[in-house]
Design an enzyme around this catalytic site. Sequence first.
Site, PDB file in Angstrom:
ATOM      1  N   GLY A 102       3.074  -3.753   0.851  1.00 30.28           N
ATOM      2  CA  GLY A 102       2.329  -5.001   1.007  1.00 30.28           C
ATOM      3  C   GLY A 102       1.470  -5.009   2.254  1.00 30.28           C
ATOM      4  CE  LYS A 122       6.280  -2.166   8.863  1.00 35.77           C
ATOM      5  NZ  LYS A 122       7.707  -1.843   9.005  1.00 35.77           N
ATOM      6  CG  ASP A 134      -0.249 -11.775   7.442  1.00 32.19           C
ATOM      7  OD1 ASP A 134       0.521 -10.800   7.237  1.00 32.19           O
ATOM      8  OD2 ASP A 134      -0.201 -12.454   8.481  1.00 32.19           O
ATOM      9  NE  ARG A 192       6.020   2.927   8.033  1.00 31.56           N
ATOM     10  CZ  ARG A 192       6.821   2.103   7.346  1.00 31.56           C
ATOM     11  NH1 ARG A 192       7.898   1.579   7.927  1.00 31.56           N
ATOM     12  NH2 ARG A 192       6.566   1.829   6.084  1.00 31.56           N
ATOM     13  CG  ASP A 269      12.738  -2.983  -0.416  1.00 30.02           C
ATOM     14  OD1 ASP A 269      13.888  -3.416  -0.600  1.00 30.02           O
ATOM     15  OD2 ASP A 269      11.967  -3.463   0.436  1.00 30.02           O
ATOM     16  CG  ASP A 279      10.410  -0.191   5.678  1.00 30.36           C
ATOM     17  OD1 ASP A 279       9.484   0.578   6.005  1.00 30.36           O
ATOM     18  OD2 ASP A 279      10.338  -0.949   4.703  1.00 30.36           O
TER      19      ASP A 279
END
Length: 520
Positions: A102, A122, A134, A192, A269, A279
């Site tokens: 996203g 990212k 956003d 990343r 995820d 993450d």
Amino acid sequence: MSLKLKNKFTAELPADENLENSRRQVLNACYSEVKPRKTSNPELIHVSPELAETLGFEKDFIHSKEFLNIFSGNKVVEGSTSYAMCYGGHQFGSWAGQLGDGRAINLGEIEHKNKSWVLQLKGAGETPYSRSADGLAVLRSSIREYLCSEAMYHLGVPTTRALSLVLTGDQVLRDIMYNGNPDYEKGAIVCRVSPSFLRFGNYEIFTARQDLDTLKTLLNFTIKHHFQHLGKPSKETYIQFFREVMERTLSMIIHWQRVGFVHGVMNTDNMSILGLTIDYGPYGWLEGFDFGWTPNTTDSQHKRYRYGNQPNIGLWNLYQLANALYPLIEDPKPLEEILNDYKSVFEVKSLEMMRSKLGLELQQEDDLKLVHELETVLQLSETDMTIFFRNLANLRKDDSESGIQVIEDAFYIPTDISDKIRQSWKSWLNKYKERLQEETLSDNDRKTKMNLVNPKYVLRNYMAQLAIDEADKGDYRLINELYTLLKKPYDEQSEYAKWFAKRPEWARHKVGCSMLSCSS
Ligand code: AMP
Ligand code: MG
């Protein structure tokens, strides 16, 4: 130097035919083409020179305008297709449907010395997978991800890496504690780097949609490029693949337990198919050793992702991956066997890891009991995990006293140490010293070995927060200091001794130090 990127992922896997950057369900595709959003006034805050070298970047390049343009998203690398991946996931135990990149945009793959790495920005703007958000990232969470991924790498924990930290010059609105107090924060982008960013959720989404053709294409791609040693794809290869993912996931979680890292959001995820820590959101480091601790306030009620539950969740997540792969294997037995092996292998490896933390080379029957007793005593009063294990290495096995003074620095509130607790410690230390008598290593050699697995420096939650507070004011020196410190987490580095200390009391209940939300 001009950056040359390969595009195996986009060239070999099915693409979303819709080229519009609109939020939607993307079907029968592994990715959507999308370009990073332009940033208004990018500024390079930090680069990882080690990683830049690993990628084959020349020194001049990392300080060039070209570098800043590419890694702030302002320039698309010529000849390369940038894209967001489609994936789904189980979040906090429930199927969440399509998630996807996203706010992460992959630039392509860089090849150097026979290795291939995906570069991913990212916080680079919205994608078809942005849902109601956003597509951006704030400086605070970007500093946390940047510093922690490199710190984990240097600790020897499998992880994705971080190449650069860039301030975008744009403002981003966030309600940090989700309590109706939104405010503007500085926007940032981390680049990343990983051989692959594929997650369990990349496979789950196709099974959930009964799109077995795309599932198979993606799995074959994964094996071809990331598990070549397994050979030509077949049902047997898929089973071997699952076994290897199980082993890598298990090994990653053992490392987390060893260093006291709590991921905070182990949704499927956020589980890498390569067994890498991925993450970095509301993660945290154990200060007081506590199996029940989680830094994530969004999870404070059930504490699903607490320190002591990470091994169980690893298994739960592997069950979801097994379900996703099942239609291509059509035999539950081998998958069940592998899942059962997780439990037994975990016990063995976990004990092995704890033995190494205690400097025990021999395997003795009562070792598990000794470890369990230690874990109990450690939780009787707030005891700093990092300081405890580091200082325990100073114990002398022939000490006629209990040796408790060696570990006393790890106690947070000395007045909490009742006579009873003191007695429990003395009794455990005596058993440990007795056990050490069986070993042949000298005190010094044992200490040297223990110091290779018990870090002296970790990215304590308050340390990252101090660096964030300074960076908010435009001072990036602390980012650099922590970055440098954490490159050698097992070394004494006496010039940095002030970071080998318990969390200060002011940080006990401070947002960002002990309380972190998913807001990022
Ligand atoms: P996370 O909790 O960071 O693993 O994110 C879960 C999902 O939310 C992923 O699909 C992310 O890409 C997406 N996501 C998180 N933050 C944002 C954001 N600011 N904008 C768009 N998507 C986001
Ligand atoms: Mg995620």
